[in-house]
Design a protein around this motif. Structure first.
Motif, PDB file in Angstrom:
ATOM      1  N   SER A  18       0.812  -1.217   0.000  1.00  0.00           N
ATOM      2  CA  SER A  18       0.000   0.000   0.000  1.00  0.00           C
ATOM      3  C   SER A  18       0.848   1.272   0.000  1.00  0.00           C
ATOM      4  CB  SER A  18      -0.929   0.006   1.216  1.00  0.00           C
ATOM      5  OG  SER A  18      -1.811  -1.074   1.172  1.00  0.00           O
ATOM      6  N   LYS A  19       2.129   1.135  -0.248  1.00  0.00           N
ATOM      7  CA  LYS A  19       2.988   2.309  -0.271  1.00  0.00           C
ATOM      8  C   LYS A  19       2.526   3.263  -1.372  1.00  0.00           C
ATOM      9  CE  LYS A  19       7.210   0.104   1.340  1.00  0.00           C
ATOM     10  NZ  LYS A  19       8.575  -0.276   0.987  1.00  0.00           N
ATOM     11  N   PRO A  20       2.579   4.559  -1.125  1.00  0.00           N
ATOM     12  CA  PRO A  20       2.225   5.513  -2.176  1.00  0.00           C
ATOM     13  C   PRO A  20       3.072   5.289  -3.426  1.00  0.00           C
ATOM     14  CG  PRO A  20       2.455   6.632  -0.071  1.00  0.00           C
ATOM     15  CD  PRO A  20       2.921   5.216   0.125  1.00  0.00           C
ATOM     16  N   GLY A  21       2.411   5.242  -4.563  1.00  0.00           N
ATOM     17  CA  GLY A  21       3.120   5.002  -5.816  1.00  0.00           C
ATOM     18  C   GLY A  21       3.341   3.537  -6.110  1.00  0.00           C
ATOM     19  N   GLY A  22       2.816   2.649  -5.270  1.00  0.00           N
ATOM     20  CA  GLY A  22       2.976   1.214  -5.488  1.00  0.00           C
ATOM     21  C   GLY A  22       2.210   0.752  -6.715  1.00  0.00           C
ATOM     22  N   PRO A  23       2.651  -0.332  -7.331  1.00  0.00           N
ATOM     23  CA  PRO A  23       2.016  -0.793  -8.567  1.00  0.00           C
ATOM     24  C   PRO A  23       0.545  -1.178  -8.410  1.00  0.00           C
ATOM     25  CG  PRO A  23       3.606  -2.415  -7.772  1.00  0.00           C
ATOM     26  CD  PRO A  23       3.758  -1.197  -6.925  1.00  0.00           C
ATOM     27  N   LEU A  24       0.159  -1.754  -7.274  1.00  0.00           N
ATOM     28  CA  LEU A  24      -1.237  -2.134  -7.105  1.00  0.00           C
ATOM     29  C   LEU A  24      -2.133  -0.914  -6.971  1.00  0.00           C
ATOM     30  CD1 LEU A  24      -0.969  -5.236  -4.754  1.00  0.00           C
ATOM     31  CD2 LEU A  24      -1.283  -5.176  -7.220  1.00  0.00           C
ATOM     32  N   LEU A  25      -1.651   0.121  -6.324  1.00  0.00           N
ATOM     33  CA  LEU A  25      -2.434   1.343  -6.204  1.00  0.00           C
ATOM     34  C   LEU A  25      -2.580   2.021  -7.560  1.00  0.00           C
ATOM     35  CD1 LEU A  25      -1.127   2.811  -2.842  1.00  0.00           C
ATOM     36  CD2 LEU A  25      -3.259   1.620  -3.284  1.00  0.00           C
ATOM     37  N   LYS A  26      -1.532   1.978  -8.378  1.00  0.00           N
ATOM     38  CA  LYS A  26      -1.607   2.558  -9.722  1.00  0.00           C
ATOM     39  C   LYS A  26      -2.639   1.816 -10.568  1.00  0.00           C
ATOM     40  CE  LYS A  26       3.102   4.289  -9.905  1.00  0.00           C
ATOM     41  NZ  LYS A  26       4.417   4.163 -10.546  1.00  0.00           N
ATOM     42  N   ILE A  27      -2.623   0.494 -10.499  1.00  0.00           N
ATOM     43  CA  ILE A  27      -3.593  -0.303 -11.241  1.00  0.00           C
ATOM     44  C   ILE A  27      -5.008   0.024 -10.772  1.00  0.00           C
ATOM     45  CG2 ILE A  27      -4.472  -2.663 -11.579  1.00  0.00           C
ATOM     46  CD1 ILE A  27      -1.536  -3.579 -11.526  1.00  0.00           C
ATOM     47  N   ASN A  28      -5.188   0.142  -9.480  1.00  0.00           N
ATOM     48  CA  ASN A  28      -6.504   0.448  -8.931  1.00  0.00           C
ATOM     49  C   ASN A  28      -7.014   1.807  -9.408  1.00  0.00           C
ATOM     50  OD1 ASN A  28      -8.728  -0.325  -7.332  1.00  0.00           O
ATOM     51  ND2 ASN A  28      -8.024   1.043  -5.716  1.00  0.00           N
ATOM     52  N   GLU A  29      -6.120   2.754  -9.596  1.00  0.00           N
ATOM     53  CA  GLU A  29      -6.511   4.069 -10.094  1.00  0.00           C
ATOM     54  C   GLU A  29      -6.891   4.027 -11.571  1.00  0.00           C
ATOM     55  OE1 GLU A  29      -3.227   6.648  -9.292  1.00  0.00           O
ATOM     56  OE2 GLU A  29      -3.502   6.563  -7.124  1.00  0.00           O
ATOM     57  N   LEU A  30      -6.277   3.131 -12.333  1.00  0.00           N
ATOM     58  CA  LEU A  30      -6.501   3.079 -13.779  1.00  0.00           C
ATOM     59  C   LEU A  30      -7.734   2.276 -14.190  1.00  0.00           C
ATOM     60  CD1 LEU A  30      -2.817   2.498 -14.950  1.00  0.00           C
ATOM     61  CD2 LEU A  30      -4.148   4.604 -15.137  1.00  0.00           C
ATOM     62  N   ILE A  31      -8.112   1.299 -13.388  1.00  0.00           N
ATOM     63  CA  ILE A  31      -9.186   0.383 -13.783  1.00  0.00           C
ATOM     64  C   ILE A  31     -10.474   0.727 -13.052  1.00  0.00           C
ATOM     65  CG2 ILE A  31      -9.947  -2.023 -13.749  1.00  0.00           C
ATOM     66  CD1 ILE A  31      -7.011  -2.807 -14.037  1.00  0.00           C
ATOM     67  N   ASP A  32     -11.558   0.827 -13.824  1.00  0.00           N
ATOM     68  CA  ASP A  32     -12.890   1.014 -13.248  1.00  0.00           C
ATOM     69  C   ASP A  32     -13.442  -0.376 -12.959  1.00  0.00           C
ATOM     70  OD1 ASP A  32     -15.415   1.784 -12.484  1.00  0.00           O
ATOM     71  OD2 ASP A  32     -16.109   2.091 -14.545  1.00  0.00           O
ATOM     72  N   TRP A  33     -13.257  -0.838 -11.734  1.00  0.00           N
ATOM     73  CA  TRP A  33     -13.633  -2.204 -11.376  1.00  0.00           C
ATOM     74  C   TRP A  33     -15.127  -2.443 -11.479  1.00  0.00           C
ATOM     75  CZ3 TRP A  33      -9.740  -5.359 -11.415  1.00  0.00           C
ATOM     76  CH2 TRP A  33      -8.471  -4.890 -11.111  1.00  0.00           C
ATOM     77  N   GLU A  34     -15.935  -1.397 -11.310  1.00  0.00           N
ATOM     78  CA  GLU A  34     -17.382  -1.558 -11.333  1.00  0.00           C
ATOM     79  C   GLU A  34     -17.892  -2.015 -12.698  1.00  0.00           C
ATOM     80  OE1 GLU A  34     -19.643  -1.584  -8.851  1.00  0.00           O
ATOM     81  OE2 GLU A  34     -17.893  -1.449  -7.558  1.00  0.00           O
ATOM     82  N   MET A  35     -17.156  -1.787 -13.770  1.00  0.00           N
ATOM     83  CA  MET A  35     -17.603  -2.232 -15.093  1.00  0.00           C
ATOM     84  C   MET A  35     -17.631  -3.766 -15.194  1.00  0.00           C
ATOM     85  SD  MET A  35     -14.412  -1.292 -17.523  1.00  0.00           S
ATOM     86  CE  MET A  35     -13.530  -2.634 -18.277  1.00  0.00           C
ATOM     87  N   PHE A  36     -16.943  -4.428 -14.298  1.00  0.00           N
ATOM     88  CA  PHE A  36     -16.934  -5.890 -14.293  1.00  0.00           C
ATOM     89  C   PHE A  36     -18.056  -6.484 -13.435  1.00  0.00           C
ATOM     90  CE2 PHE A  36     -12.449  -4.710 -14.959  1.00  0.00           C
ATOM     91  CZ  PHE A  36     -12.241  -5.332 -16.177  1.00  0.00           C
ATOM     92  N   ARG A  37     -18.686  -5.682 -12.597  1.00  0.00           N
ATOM     93  CA  ARG A  37     -19.670  -6.190 -11.642  1.00  0.00           C
ATOM     94  C   ARG A  37     -20.820  -6.943 -12.309  1.00  0.00           C
ATOM     95  NH1 ARG A  37     -20.378  -5.718  -6.517  1.00  0.00           N
ATOM     96  NH2 ARG A  37     -18.978  -3.949  -6.294  1.00  0.00           N
ATOM     97  N   SER A  38     -21.464  -6.325 -13.275  1.00  0.00           N
ATOM     98  CA  SER A  38     -22.639  -6.936 -13.895  1.00  0.00           C
ATOM     99  C   SER A  38     -22.323  -8.293 -14.538  1.00  0.00           C
ATOM    100  CB  SER A  38     -23.245  -5.977 -14.915  1.00  0.00           C
ATOM    101  OG  SER A  38     -24.385  -6.549 -15.497  1.00  0.00           O
ATOM    102  N   PRO A  39     -21.297  -8.394 -15.389  1.00  0.00           N
ATOM    103  CA  PRO A  39     -21.002  -9.712 -15.981  1.00  0.00           C
ATOM    104  C   PRO A  39     -20.636 -10.774 -14.938  1.00  0.00           C
ATOM    105  CG  PRO A  39     -19.734  -7.992 -17.093  1.00  0.00           C
ATOM    106  CD  PRO A  39     -20.442  -7.354 -15.952  1.00  0.00           C
ATOM    107  N   ILE A  40     -19.918 -10.373 -13.913  1.00  0.00           N
ATOM    108  CA  ILE A  40     -19.518 -11.329 -12.877  1.00  0.00           C
ATOM    109  C   ILE A  40     -20.739 -11.801 -12.102  1.00  0.00           C
ATOM    110  CG2 ILE A  40     -18.262 -11.604 -10.710  1.00  0.00           C
ATOM    111  CD1 ILE A  40     -16.170  -9.668 -11.861  1.00  0.00           C
ATOM    112  N   GLU A  41     -21.592 -10.863 -11.699  1.00  0.00           N
ATOM    113  CA  GLU A  41     -22.766 -11.242 -10.926  1.00  0.00           C
ATOM    114  C   GLU A  41     -23.735 -12.105 -11.735  1.00  0.00           C
ATOM    115  OE1 GLU A  41     -24.253  -7.613  -9.217  1.00  0.00           O
ATOM    116  OE2 GLU A  41     -22.856  -7.777  -7.534  1.00  0.00           O
TER     117      GLU A  41
END
Length: 62
Positions: A18-41
């Protein structure tokens, strides 16, 4: 050398990723995870009639 997980190992690992500038935080900022909700559900069958604990959030499982 194999590092052994200690009592607060999860917290330590979370701090590392969770360090600032970490790769997972960058990915989380770039991807709109909610667009996957409907197909997954739609792909997951939710049969809560049998009781039990509620399922994990679909996005979290993804």
């Amino acid at each position: 050398m194999n590092k052994q997980m200690h009592l607060f190992g999860t917290e330590t690992q979370l701090e590392k990723i969770s360090k600032p500038g970490g790769p997972l935080l960058k990915i989380n900022e770039l991807i709109d995870w909610e667009m996957f909700r409907s197909p997954i559900e739609h792909a997951i069958r939710k049969d809560m009639s049998k009781g039990g604990r509620p399922p994990y959030d679909a996005i979290l499982m993804f």
